[in-house]
Design a protein around this motif. Structure first.
Motif, PDB file in Angstrom:
ATOM      1  N   PRO A  30       0.833  -1.208   0.000  1.00  0.00           N
ATOM      2  CA  PRO A  30       0.000   0.000   0.000  1.00  0.00           C
ATOM      3  C   PRO A  30       0.863   1.252   0.000  1.00  0.00           C
ATOM      4  O   PRO A  30       1.912   1.307   0.642  1.00  0.00           O
ATOM      5  N   VAL A  31       0.412   2.252  -0.742  1.00  0.00           N
ATOM      6  CA  VAL A  31       1.152   3.498  -0.852  1.00  0.00           C
ATOM      7  C   VAL A  31       0.477   4.608  -0.057  1.00  0.00           C
ATOM      8  O   VAL A  31       1.140   5.359   0.653  1.00  0.00           O
ATOM      9  N   ASP A  32      -0.851   4.697  -0.149  1.00  0.00           N
ATOM     10  CA  ASP A  32      -1.552   5.817   0.458  1.00  0.00           C
ATOM     11  C   ASP A  32      -2.987   5.429   0.775  1.00  0.00           C
ATOM     12  O   ASP A  32      -3.547   4.530   0.153  1.00  0.00           O
ATOM     13  N   ILE A  33      -3.579   6.131   1.724  1.00  0.00           N
ATOM     14  CA  ILE A  33      -4.991   5.998   2.035  1.00  0.00           C
ATOM     15  C   ILE A  33      -5.700   7.143   1.336  1.00  0.00           C
ATOM     16  O   ILE A  33      -5.430   8.318   1.608  1.00  0.00           O
ATOM     17  N   LEU A  34      -6.613   6.824   0.409  1.00  0.00           N
ATOM     18  CA  LEU A  34      -7.284   7.848  -0.377  1.00  0.00           C
ATOM     19  C   LEU A  34      -8.570   8.347   0.260  1.00  0.00           C
ATOM     20  O   LEU A  34      -8.913   9.525   0.127  1.00  0.00           O
ATOM     21  N   ASP A  35      -9.311   7.474   0.940  1.00  0.00           N
ATOM     22  CA  ASP A  35     -10.616   7.857   1.470  1.00  0.00           C
ATOM     23  C   ASP A  35     -10.983   6.939   2.625  1.00  0.00           C
ATOM     24  O   ASP A  35     -10.423   5.856   2.770  1.00  0.00           O
ATOM     25  N   ARG A  36     -11.917   7.385   3.451  1.00  0.00           N
ATOM     26  CA  ARG A  36     -12.438   6.585   4.558  1.00  0.00           C
ATOM     27  C   ARG A  36     -13.951   6.618   4.498  1.00  0.00           C
ATOM     28  O   ARG A  36     -14.531   7.610   4.075  1.00  0.00           O
ATOM     29  N   GLN A  37     -14.576   5.539   4.945  1.00  0.00           N
ATOM     30  CA  GLN A  37     -16.032   5.513   5.038  1.00  0.00           C
ATOM     31  C   GLN A  37     -16.456   4.541   6.133  1.00  0.00           C
ATOM     32  O   GLN A  37     -15.721   3.631   6.480  1.00  0.00           O
ATOM     33  N   VAL A  38     -17.644   4.779   6.675  1.00  0.00           N
ATOM     34  CA  VAL A  38     -18.227   3.899   7.675  1.00  0.00           C
ATOM     35  C   VAL A  38     -19.582   3.467   7.144  1.00  0.00           C
ATOM     36  O   VAL A  38     -20.465   4.293   6.920  1.00  0.00           O
ATOM     37  N   LYS A  39     -19.733   2.177   6.912  1.00  0.00           N
ATOM     38  CA  LYS A  39     -21.014   1.637   6.452  1.00  0.00           C
ATOM     39  C   LYS A  39     -21.814   1.201   7.666  1.00  0.00           C
ATOM     40  O   LYS A  39     -21.314   0.488   8.526  1.00  0.00           O
ATOM     41  N   ARG A  40     -23.052   1.643   7.707  1.00  0.00           N
ATOM     42  CA  ARG A  40     -23.929   1.282   8.813  1.00  0.00           C
ATOM     43  C   ARG A  40     -24.788   0.099   8.400  1.00  0.00           C
ATOM     44  O   ARG A  40     -25.533   0.168   7.434  1.00  0.00           O
ATOM     45  N   LEU A  41     -24.636  -0.988   9.154  1.00  0.00           N
ATOM     46  CA  LEU A  41     -25.474  -2.153   8.960  1.00  0.00           C
ATOM     47  C   LEU A  41     -26.573  -2.126  10.024  1.00  0.00           C
ATOM     48  O   LEU A  41     -26.710  -1.159  10.755  1.00  0.00           O
ATOM     49  N   ARG A  42     -27.351  -3.160  10.125  1.00  0.00           N
ATOM     50  CA  ARG A  42     -28.434  -3.166  11.114  1.00  0.00           C
ATOM     51  C   ARG A  42     -27.919  -3.040  12.537  1.00  0.00           C
ATOM     52  O   ARG A  42     -28.417  -2.241  13.323  1.00  0.00           O
ATOM     53  N   ASN A  43     -26.938  -3.857  12.881  1.00  0.00           N
ATOM     54  CA  ASN A  43     -26.485  -3.918  14.268  1.00  0.00           C
ATOM     55  C   ASN A  43     -25.105  -3.329  14.507  1.00  0.00           C
ATOM     56  O   ASN A  43     -24.688  -3.226  15.652  1.00  0.00           O
ATOM     57  N   LYS A  44     -24.373  -3.019  13.469  1.00  0.00           N
ATOM     58  CA  LYS A  44     -23.005  -2.548  13.681  1.00  0.00           C
ATOM     59  C   LYS A  44     -22.580  -1.595  12.581  1.00  0.00           C
ATOM     60  O   LYS A  44     -23.268  -1.427  11.578  1.00  0.00           O
ATOM     61  N   GLU A  45     -21.427  -0.995  12.798  1.00  0.00           N
ATOM     62  CA  GLU A  45     -20.815  -0.113  11.808  1.00  0.00           C
ATOM     63  C   GLU A  45     -19.491  -0.723  11.370  1.00  0.00           C
ATOM     64  O   GLU A  45     -18.721  -1.203  12.200  1.00  0.00           O
ATOM     65  N   VAL A  46     -19.226  -0.685  10.066  1.00  0.00           N
ATOM     66  CA  VAL A  46     -18.002  -1.258   9.514  1.00  0.00           C
ATOM     67  C   VAL A  46     -17.185  -0.128   8.899  1.00  0.00           C
ATOM     68  O   VAL A  46     -17.624   0.516   7.934  1.00  0.00           O
ATOM     69  N   ALA A  47     -16.007   0.118   9.464  1.00  0.00           N
ATOM     70  CA  ALA A  47     -15.113   1.163   8.951  1.00  0.00           C
ATOM     71  C   ALA A  47     -14.225   0.565   7.868  1.00  0.00           C
ATOM     72  O   ALA A  47     -13.701  -0.541   8.012  1.00  0.00           O
ATOM     73  N   SER A  48     -14.054   1.304   6.772  1.00  0.00           N
ATOM     74  CA  SER A  48     -13.177   0.841   5.695  1.00  0.00           C
ATOM     75  C   SER A  48     -12.403   2.023   5.121  1.00  0.00           C
ATOM     76  O   SER A  48     -12.808   3.175   5.259  1.00  0.00           O
ATOM     77  N   VAL A  49     -11.281   1.715   4.498  1.00  0.00           N
ATOM     78  CA  VAL A  49     -10.423   2.724   3.883  1.00  0.00           C
ATOM     79  C   VAL A  49     -10.166   2.348   2.431  1.00  0.00           C
ATOM     80  O   VAL A  49     -10.117   1.169   2.085  1.00  0.00           O
TER      81      VAL A  49
END
Length: 100
Positions: A30-49
């Motif tokens: 990996p060279v760089d992190i371009l963006d971040r997001q948090v997806k909201r599911l029914r019971n939890k939140e999933v953070a991804s980059v």
């Protein structure tokens, strides 16, 4: 109809400087992190980059799990990560540094 191929030794590219292994594979770094997001599911939140990989274009960047990338490549992330919980923003600090 097939034509005969003429061997031209000047058009051969050496593989030593390109970072390929003997089986013509390469290591994804990996060279760089371009963006971040948090997806909201029914019971939890999933953070991804969104990760930009070496030997790939920006269009080839992929979404990866945030926790997985932090554990495998901690140098890509700042030493004091900021956690967002709802409307509150928390800064994680070490004990030797005072956070404001």
């Amino acid at each position: 109809m097939l034509k005969k191929c003429v061997n031209d030794s000047t058009s051969i590219v050496p593989l030593e400087g390109l970072g390929f292994k003997e089986n013509l594979s390469y290591e994804k770094v990996p060279v760089d992190i371009l963006d971040r997001q948090v997806k909201r599911l029914r019971n939890k939140e999933v953070a991804s980059v969104k990760v930009l990989w070496r030997n790939h274009l920006v269009e080839g960047a992929t979404w990866e799990a945030d926790a997985d990338m932090i554990s495998r490549y901690p140098l890509l992330f700042p030493s004091t990560p900021i956690l967002a919980l709802g409307n509150e923003v928390l800064t994680v600090c070490s004990l030797s540094v005072m956070c404001l």
